[in-house]
Design a protein around this motif. Structure first.
Motif, PDB file in Angstrom:
ATOM      1  N   GLU A 161      -4.257  -7.322  11.679  1.00  0.00           N
ATOM      2  CA  GLU A 161      -3.393  -7.105  10.518  1.00  0.00           C
ATOM      3  C   GLU A 161      -2.760  -5.707  10.614  1.00  0.00           C
ATOM      4  OE1 GLU A 161      -2.025  -9.044   7.318  1.00  0.00           O
ATOM      5  OE2 GLU A 161      -4.166  -9.415   7.329  1.00  0.00           O
ATOM      6  N   SER A 162      -1.465  -5.605  10.404  1.00  0.00           N
ATOM      7  CA  SER A 162      -0.811  -4.301  10.457  1.00  0.00           C
ATOM      8  C   SER A 162      -1.214  -3.475   9.235  1.00  0.00           C
ATOM      9  CB  SER A 162       0.705  -4.453  10.486  1.00  0.00           C
ATOM     10  OG  SER A 162       1.183  -4.924   9.237  1.00  0.00           O
ATOM     11  N   ASP A 163      -1.075  -2.160   9.344  1.00  0.00           N
ATOM     12  CA  ASP A 163      -1.403  -1.285   8.220  1.00  0.00           C
ATOM     13  C   ASP A 163      -0.563  -1.644   6.995  1.00  0.00           C
ATOM     14  OD1 ASP A 163      -3.222   0.032   9.789  1.00  0.00           O
ATOM     15  OD2 ASP A 163      -1.930   1.759  10.214  1.00  0.00           O
ATOM     16  N   GLN A 164       0.709  -1.984   7.229  1.00  0.00           N
ATOM     17  CA  GLN A 164       1.593  -2.302   6.113  1.00  0.00           C
ATOM     18  C   GLN A 164       1.147  -3.571   5.390  1.00  0.00           C
ATOM     19  OE1 GLN A 164       2.519  -1.582   9.195  1.00  0.00           O
ATOM     20  NE2 GLN A 164       3.806   0.261   9.049  1.00  0.00           N
ATOM     21  N   HIS A 165       0.782  -4.601   6.167  1.00  0.00           N
ATOM     22  CA  HIS A 165       0.319  -5.842   5.553  1.00  0.00           C
ATOM     23  C   HIS A 165      -1.009  -5.630   4.822  1.00  0.00           C
ATOM     24  CE1 HIS A 165       2.875  -8.530   8.422  1.00  0.00           C
ATOM     25  NE2 HIS A 165       3.531  -8.183   7.344  1.00  0.00           N
ATOM     26  N   LEU A 196      -3.975  -5.224  -0.203  1.00  0.00           N
ATOM     27  CA  LEU A 196      -4.901  -4.450  -1.026  1.00  0.00           C
ATOM     28  C   LEU A 196      -4.259  -4.097  -2.363  1.00  0.00           C
ATOM     29  CD1 LEU A 196      -7.553  -2.951  -1.424  1.00  0.00           C
ATOM     30  CD2 LEU A 196      -6.560  -0.990  -0.205  1.00  0.00           C
ATOM     31  N   ALA A 197      -3.001  -3.694  -2.345  1.00  0.00           N
ATOM     32  CA  ALA A 197      -2.308  -3.336  -3.589  1.00  0.00           C
ATOM     33  C   ALA A 197      -2.227  -4.537  -4.522  1.00  0.00           C
ATOM     34  CB  ALA A 197      -0.910  -2.808  -3.275  1.00  0.00           C
ATOM     35  N   HIS A 198      -1.947  -5.717  -3.964  1.00  0.00           N
ATOM     36  CA  HIS A 198      -1.881  -6.933  -4.780  1.00  0.00           C
ATOM     37  C   HIS A 198      -3.236  -7.207  -5.440  1.00  0.00           C
ATOM     38  CE1 HIS A 198      -0.610 -10.945  -6.020  1.00  0.00           C
ATOM     39  NE2 HIS A 198      -1.761 -11.392  -5.544  1.00  0.00           N
ATOM     40  N   LYS A 199      -4.303  -7.070  -4.671  1.00  0.00           N
ATOM     41  CA  LYS A 199      -5.647  -7.311  -5.208  1.00  0.00           C
ATOM     42  C   LYS A 199      -5.988  -6.297  -6.288  1.00  0.00           C
ATOM     43  CE  LYS A 199      -8.424  -9.820  -3.896  1.00  0.00           C
ATOM     44  NZ  LYS A 199      -8.871 -11.169  -4.358  1.00  0.00           N
ATOM     45  N   LEU A 200      -5.661  -5.027  -6.051  1.00  0.00           N
ATOM     46  CA  LEU A 200      -6.005  -3.986  -7.017  1.00  0.00           C
ATOM     47  C   LEU A 200      -5.205  -4.125  -8.300  1.00  0.00           C
ATOM     48  CD1 LEU A 200      -6.421  -0.870  -4.696  1.00  0.00           C
ATOM     49  CD2 LEU A 200      -8.203  -2.307  -5.704  1.00  0.00           C
TER      50      LEU A 200
END
Length: 230
Positions: A74-78, A83-87
């Motif tokens: 998984e790329s850092d951007q993905h 993670l942002a979506h989950k948070l």
């Protein structure tokens, strides 16, 4: 009741030490454990532990488990987007703090703080600044039990895999290896201790190589009945 906090969770001793401090403080209410799991391998990212044992661990601790599913390479951007979506899901229900088990890696701390600030959230570091030798000794005094599940062969050889974390093991660590493996020298899995309703049962399986043999993983095979996530 304290402020709600989500704890990023690897299943290893640093995560457990952070959880122990959070639960021992009236300042915090731990609402969940967030773990990254590799989709191809169905294992905890970096630690290589089977999801079945992760689920059993969370059930024994009595804390809800949240999984961040990651594709291979998984790329850092993905990763950051997932993670942002989950948070944001947690932020919408009033969770404004996310805790980490980091101890002294300043750049990593700043990275986490910047990413959370974009979401209107704050990072919490219960172990920050603790001496790593002191941290391990307190971990053992508290009665927690853990085994090594992964080693970076640039620092440790395969003889450390599957070994119990204890004073004897700490004494065997080569000079320059951090007692908590804070620089990624090794990873652990905690299977028993004062926060657990019951110890987790497993046996040692085969040793698996990754990245051309740079990283070695000790297979932990669940024993007895395990429960599916869901």
């Amino acid at each position: 009741m304290g402020r709600k906090v989500l704890l990023t969770w690897s299943g290893g001793k640093d995560s457990v030490m952070a959880l122990d401090l959070l639960l021992g403080s009236q300042q915090w209410e731990v609402v969940g454990l967030l773990t990254s799991v590799s989709i191809p391998y169905d294992r905890i990212s970096m630690h290589g532990v089977r999801r079945e044992l992760l689920v059993e661990q969370a059930l024994s601790l009595g804390i809800p488990l949240e999984i961040l599913w990651l594709e291979q390479a998984e790329s850092d951007q993905h990763y950051e987007a997932k993670l942002a979506h989950k948070l944001r899901e947690f932020s919408r229900v009033g969770v404004r703090h996310v805790a980490f088990g980091d101890i002294f890696l300043e750049e990593l701390r700043l990275y986490r703080e910047r990413n959370l600030a974009r979401l209107g959230m704050e990072a919490v570091f219960p172990l920050w600044g603790t001496g790593t030798r002191e941290a391990v000794r307190n971990f053992l005094k508290r009665g927690f039990r853990a085994v090594l599940t992964c080693v970076d062969t640039a620092f440790l050889d395969s003889s450390f895999l599957g070994q119990e974390v204890d004073e004897a093991l700490m004494g065997r660590l080569p000079s320059g290896v951090d007692p908590c493996g804070e620089n990624g020298e090794f990873h652990t899995f905690v299977y028993a201790g004062p926060l657990f309703e019951h110890p987790l049962r497993f046996k040692l399986g085969e040793v698996v190589e990754r990245e051309g043999g740079r990283f070695l993983f000790q297979e932990l095979i669940p024993e007895g009945e395990t429960r599916a996530l869901g």
